[in-house]
Scaffold this active site. Structure first.
Site, short mmCIF file in Angstrom:
data_model
loop_
_atom_site.label_atom_id
_atom_site.label_comp_id
_atom_site.label_asym_id
_atom_site.label_seq_id
_atom_site.Cartn_x
_atom_site.Cartn_y
_atom_site.Cartn_z
N SER A 144 1.25 4.61 -0.59
CA SER A 144 1.71 4.78 -1.98
C SER A 144 1.10 6.08 -2.50
O SER A 144 0.05 6.52 -2.01
CB SER A 144 1.21 3.61 -2.84
OG SER A 144 1.31 3.92 -4.22
N TYR A 192 -5.55 -2.24 -5.12
CA TYR A 192 -4.37 -1.60 -4.53
C TYR A 192 -4.68 -0.16 -4.13
O TYR A 192 -4.40 0.26 -3.01
CB TYR A 192 -3.24 -1.63 -5.57
CG TYR A 192 -1.90 -1.13 -5.07
CD1 TYR A 192 -1.09 -1.94 -4.30
CD2 TYR A 192 -1.44 0.15 -5.41
CE1 TYR A 192 0.16 -1.49 -3.86
CE2 TYR A 192 -0.21 0.60 -4.98
CZ TYR A 192 0.59 -0.23 -4.21
OH TYR A 192 1.81 0.22 -3.79
N LYS A 242 -4.58 1.42 -0.28
CA LYS A 242 -3.59 2.46 0.09
C LYS A 242 -4.29 3.73 0.57
O LYS A 242 -3.81 4.39 1.49
CB LYS A 242 -2.65 2.73 -1.09
CG LYS A 242 -1.76 1.54 -1.44
CD LYS A 242 -0.85 1.14 -0.29
CE LYS A 242 0.19 0.10 -0.69
NZ LYS A 242 1.10 -0.28 0.40
N1 LIG Z 1 8.44 -0.51 -4.82
C1 LIG Z 1 7.70 0.54 -5.13
O1 LIG Z 1 7.90 1.20 -6.16
C2 LIG Z 1 6.58 0.97 -4.20
C3 LIG Z 1 5.90 2.15 -4.51
C4 LIG Z 1 4.88 2.59 -3.66
C5 LIG Z 1 4.57 1.86 -2.53
N2 LIG Z 1 5.24 0.71 -2.26
C6 LIG Z 1 4.85 -0.02 -1.05
O2 LIG Z 1 6.01 -0.23 -0.25
C7 LIG Z 1 5.87 -1.45 0.46
C8 LIG Z 1 7.09 -2.33 0.18
O3 LIG Z 1 7.16 -2.55 -1.22
P1 LIG Z 1 8.39 -3.30 -1.91
O4 LIG Z 1 8.37 -2.93 -3.34
O5 LIG Z 1 9.62 -3.07 -1.09
O6 LIG Z 1 7.90 -4.83 -1.76
P2 LIG Z 1 8.68 -6.19 -2.00
O7 LIG Z 1 9.98 -5.97 -2.68
O8 LIG Z 1 7.70 -7.11 -2.62
O9 LIG Z 1 9.01 -6.70 -0.49
C9 LIG Z 1 7.96 -7.04 0.33
C10 LIG Z 1 8.48 -7.54 1.66
O10 LIG Z 1 7.35 -7.96 2.44
C11 LIG Z 1 7.44 -9.38 2.69
N3 LIG Z 1 6.09 -9.94 2.59
C12 LIG Z 1 5.28 -9.99 1.51
N4 LIG Z 1 4.13 -10.61 1.82
C13 LIG Z 1 4.19 -10.94 3.13
C14 LIG Z 1 3.33 -11.61 4.02
N5 LIG Z 1 2.13 -12.08 3.64
N6 LIG Z 1 3.71 -11.77 5.31
C15 LIG Z 1 4.93 -11.34 5.72
N7 LIG Z 1 5.80 -10.68 4.92
C16 LIG Z 1 5.44 -10.51 3.63
C17 LIG Z 1 8.38 -9.92 1.63
O11 LIG Z 1 9.01 -11.12 2.00
P3 LIG Z 1 8.32 -12.56 1.67
O12 LIG Z 1 7.85 -12.52 0.26
O13 LIG Z 1 9.40 -13.56 1.92
O14 LIG Z 1 7.19 -12.71 2.65
C18 LIG Z 1 9.38 -8.75 1.55
O15 LIG Z 1 10.26 -8.80 2.65
C19 LIG Z 1 4.56 -2.07 0.02
O16 LIG Z 1 3.54 -1.73 0.94
C20 LIG Z 1 4.29 -1.39 -1.32
O17 LIG Z 1 2.93 -1.34 -1.66
C21 LIG Z 1 6.24 0.24 -3.07
#
Ligand SMILES: NC(=O)c1ccc[n+]([C@@H]2O[C@H](COP(=O)([O-])OP(=O)(O)OC[C@H]3O[C@@H](n4cnc5c(N)ncnc54)[C@H](OP(=O)(O)O)[C@@H]3O)[C@@H](O)[C@H]2O)c1
Length: 258
Positions: A143, A157, A161
């Protein structure tokens, strides 16, 4: 540009929805065979069916990646099914936003397990297979808040990261002789249907308009497809000289010079 990803085997963690799903879809469109994983079975099955409908070979594994043995099991199952492992996109991640003084050991352990240990364990499990094949690519989804201060409430967090980016750099040095590249990406605020930013835009439209105006130079949230395109490039042969790097995918949102 041919990414030369045809028939490669890719594990994408946390891939039933969100950024992980879009990365999996992009890699599948390039001809990769995909291993998906998440905890929720229903959404995972839907995503697997969607990718299969687009012609991909998919193995979907329902698992909690925060468990110590889960990343190794995912890698084992991937190799059992497809006979090789070329790409690991370690994307899974979460957050517990609260003031530092209120954070407990349990909060820290829980987020460290998911945001750091799951990545380290998956990478450690993947490297012997990549070494045996003469190379591979590992990508950690970090991130911009691993490169600069995310603000109050984000101590856990932010720390995880930063650690991911740091670990990927050292892995890159150690694994380069084996032909394995290790990089990370630093997404900014990425909006996709059902995601946290999407929810906030619907719940607090005025605040979010102000947030975009103040923090997002391109005047909009990032799209998960835009992150997926960069991820696909970084794990491809076209990025053969890129290792130990952390690439922002943030539309200029971050302010850090490093
Ligand atoms: N969205 C943003 O703006 C943003 C910005 C910077 C960085 N990121 C990073 O990008 C990554 C993805 O973010 P996102 O926003 O796409 O997240 P998200 O929408 O919450 O999706 C997370 C995915 O991971 C799975 N997951 C969560 N906990 C898990 C566990 N304990 N074991 C196995 N699977 C698990 C979830 O499915 P289940 O809940 O069914 O397990 C889902 O498929 C993360 O590392 C986040 O920190 C996101």
């Amino acid at each position: 540009m041919d990414l030369e990803l045809q028939n490669k085997v890719a594990v994408v963690t946390g891939s039933s929805r969100g950024i992980g799903k879009y990365i999996a879809k992009r890699l599948a469109a390039e001809g990769c065979r995909l291993v998906l994983c998440a905890r929720g079975e229903e959404r995972l099955a839907e995503t697997a069916a969607e990718l299969e409908g687009e012609g991909a070979s998919v193995l979907a594994l329902q698992t909690d990646l925060a468990r110590q043995d889960a990343p190794q099991n995912v890698v084992n199952r991937a190799v059992e099914r497809f006979g090789q492992l070329d790409i690991l996109v370690s994307n899974v991640g979460g957050n517990r936003r609260k003031p530092f003084e209120d954070t407990t050991d349990e909060d820290w352990e829980s987020v460290l397990d998911l945001n750091l240990r799951a990545h380290v364990r998956a990478a450690r499990a993947a490297t012997p297979h990549m070494k045996a094949a003469g190379g591979g690519a590992i990508l950690f989804v970090a991130s911009i808040f691993g490169r600069e201060a995310g603000g109050a409430g984000l101590s856990i967090y932010n720390a995880t990261k930063s650690a991911l980016i740091s670990a990927a750099k050292i892995m890159a040095l150690e694994l380069a002789p084996a032909g394995i590249r290790a990089n990370s990406i630093a997404p900014g605020s990425i909006r996709f249907p059902g995601g946290s930013w999407d929810r906030r835009v619907r719940e607090q439209p005025e605040e979010m308009k102000a947030f975009v105006a103040q923090h997002l130079p391109v005047g909009r949230f990032g799209r998960a497809e835009e992150v997926a395109d960069v991820a696909a490039f970084l794990v491809s042969a076209r990025a053969s000289l890129v290792t130990g790097a952390c690439l922002n995918v943030d539309g200029g949102q971050s302010r850090s010079l490093i």
